[in-house]
Design a protein around this motif. Structure first.
Motif, mmCIF file in Angstrom:
data_model
loop_
_atom_site.group_PDB
_atom_site.id
_atom_site.type_symbol
_atom_site.label_atom_id
_atom_site.label_comp_id
_atom_site.label_asym_id
_atom_site.label_seq_id
_atom_site.Cartn_x
_atom_site.Cartn_y
_atom_site.Cartn_z
ATOM 1 N N PHE A 76 0.842 -1.196 0.000
ATOM 2 C CA PHE A 76 0.000 0.000 0.000
ATOM 3 C C PHE A 76 0.875 1.242 0.000
ATOM 4 C CE2 PHE A 76 -2.320 3.282 2.367
ATOM 5 C CZ PHE A 76 -3.436 3.397 1.563
ATOM 6 N N GLN A 77 0.546 2.202 -0.836
ATOM 7 C CA GLN A 77 1.302 3.449 -0.878
ATOM 8 C C GLN A 77 0.348 4.595 -1.189
ATOM 9 O OE1 GLN A 77 4.524 3.450 -3.636
ATOM 10 N NE2 GLN A 77 5.303 5.384 -2.942
ATOM 11 N N LEU A 78 0.458 5.672 -0.432
ATOM 12 C CA LEU A 78 -0.350 6.848 -0.703
ATOM 13 C C LEU A 78 0.153 7.532 -1.967
ATOM 14 C CD1 LEU A 78 -0.552 8.302 2.911
ATOM 15 C CD2 LEU A 78 -2.370 7.167 1.641
ATOM 16 N N PRO A 79 -0.708 8.242 -2.675
ATOM 17 C CA PRO A 79 -0.275 8.939 -3.897
ATOM 18 C C PRO A 79 0.806 9.966 -3.584
ATOM 19 C CG PRO A 79 -2.666 9.010 -3.664
ATOM 20 C CD PRO A 79 -2.128 8.411 -2.418
ATOM 21 N N ARG A 80 1.737 10.116 -4.502
ATOM 22 C CA ARG A 80 2.838 11.074 -4.311
ATOM 23 C C ARG A 80 2.396 12.513 -4.559
ATOM 24 N NH1 ARG A 80 7.862 8.161 -4.442
ATOM 25 N NH2 ARG A 80 7.452 6.018 -5.032
ATOM 26 N N VAL A 81 1.356 12.686 -5.361
ATOM 27 C CA VAL A 81 0.859 14.019 -5.712
ATOM 28 C C VAL A 81 -0.650 14.048 -5.478
ATOM 29 C CG1 VAL A 81 0.569 15.677 -7.584
ATOM 30 C CG2 VAL A 81 2.651 14.335 -7.443
ATOM 31 N N GLY A 82 -1.128 15.115 -4.862
ATOM 32 C CA GLY A 82 -2.566 15.291 -4.657
ATOM 33 C C GLY A 82 -3.126 16.271 -5.678
ATOM 34 N N VAL A 83 -4.267 15.925 -6.251
ATOM 35 C CA VAL A 83 -4.939 16.782 -7.231
ATOM 36 C C VAL A 83 -6.357 17.016 -6.750
ATOM 37 C CG1 VAL A 83 -5.708 16.969 -9.620
ATOM 38 C CG2 VAL A 83 -3.535 15.860 -9.110
ATOM 39 N N ASN A 84 -6.778 18.273 -6.784
ATOM 40 C CA ASN A 84 -8.110 18.635 -6.305
ATOM 41 C C ASN A 84 -8.749 19.595 -7.307
ATOM 42 O OD1 ASN A 84 -10.318 18.798 -4.636
ATOM 43 N ND2 ASN A 84 -9.439 20.401 -3.368
ATOM 44 N N LEU A 85 -9.966 19.279 -7.724
ATOM 45 C CA LEU A 85 -10.738 20.138 -8.626
ATOM 46 C C LEU A 85 -12.016 20.548 -7.890
ATOM 47 C CD1 LEU A 85 -11.016 21.443 -11.411
ATOM 48 C CD2 LEU A 85 -12.116 19.324 -12.186
ATOM 49 N N THR A 86 -12.231 21.838 -7.716
ATOM 50 C CA THR A 86 -13.352 22.352 -6.941
ATOM 51 C C THR A 86 -14.284 23.170 -7.832
ATOM 52 O OG1 THR A 86 -11.911 22.521 -5.020
ATOM 53 C CG2 THR A 86 -13.989 23.706 -4.912
ATOM 54 N N PHE A 87 -15.565 22.888 -7.742
ATOM 55 C CA PHE A 87 -16.594 23.700 -8.398
ATOM 56 C C PHE A 87 -17.485 24.259 -7.302
ATOM 57 C CE2 PHE A 87 -15.627 20.426 -11.530
ATOM 58 C CZ PHE A 87 -15.406 21.200 -12.657
ATOM 59 N N LEU A 88 -17.796 25.536 -7.383
ATOM 60 C CA LEU A 88 -18.650 26.148 -6.384
ATOM 61 C C LEU A 88 -19.560 27.158 -7.067
ATOM 62 C CD1 LEU A 88 -19.250 26.471 -3.331
ATOM 63 C CD2 LEU A 88 -17.569 28.302 -3.335
#
Length: 91
Positions: A76-88
């Motif tokens: 198990f390994q957490l992702p090395r890069v986090g990506v977030n897309l926000t709509f509001l």
């Protein structure tokens, strides 16, 4: 940067082993559809600087996530890069 306390007590908050951090970049856009409806869109990319093993409610994180998903903890390994897309859509 953030400081996180253990789940069972506030002791250790702002302590040496409680700090987490990440660096990243975000792009924000404000839009209007037909000049009437305001929209907010944000795209973020971040890389964690500090990752720690944490015990919360007698579960060791992130190993608990691997057990829950049926993956061996060693693979198990957490992702090395986090990506977030926000709509509001603020009103």
């Amino acid at each position: 940067m953030a400081s996180v306390s253990p789940c069972d007590t506030l002791r250790g908050w702002f302590g040496k082993e409680s700090w987490y951090g990440q660096v990243g970049y975000g792009v924000t856009a404000f839009l209007q559809l037909l000049g009437v409806t305001p929209q907010f869109v944000r795209f973020d990319v971040a890389v964690p600087l500090v990752r720690r093993r944490t015990t919360c409610l007698d579960e060791v994180l992130p190993d608990y996530l691997a057990d829950y998903q049926g993956v061996d903890p060693g693979s198990f390994q957490l992702p090395r890069v986090g990506v977030n897309l926000t709509f509001l859509q603020p009103f």
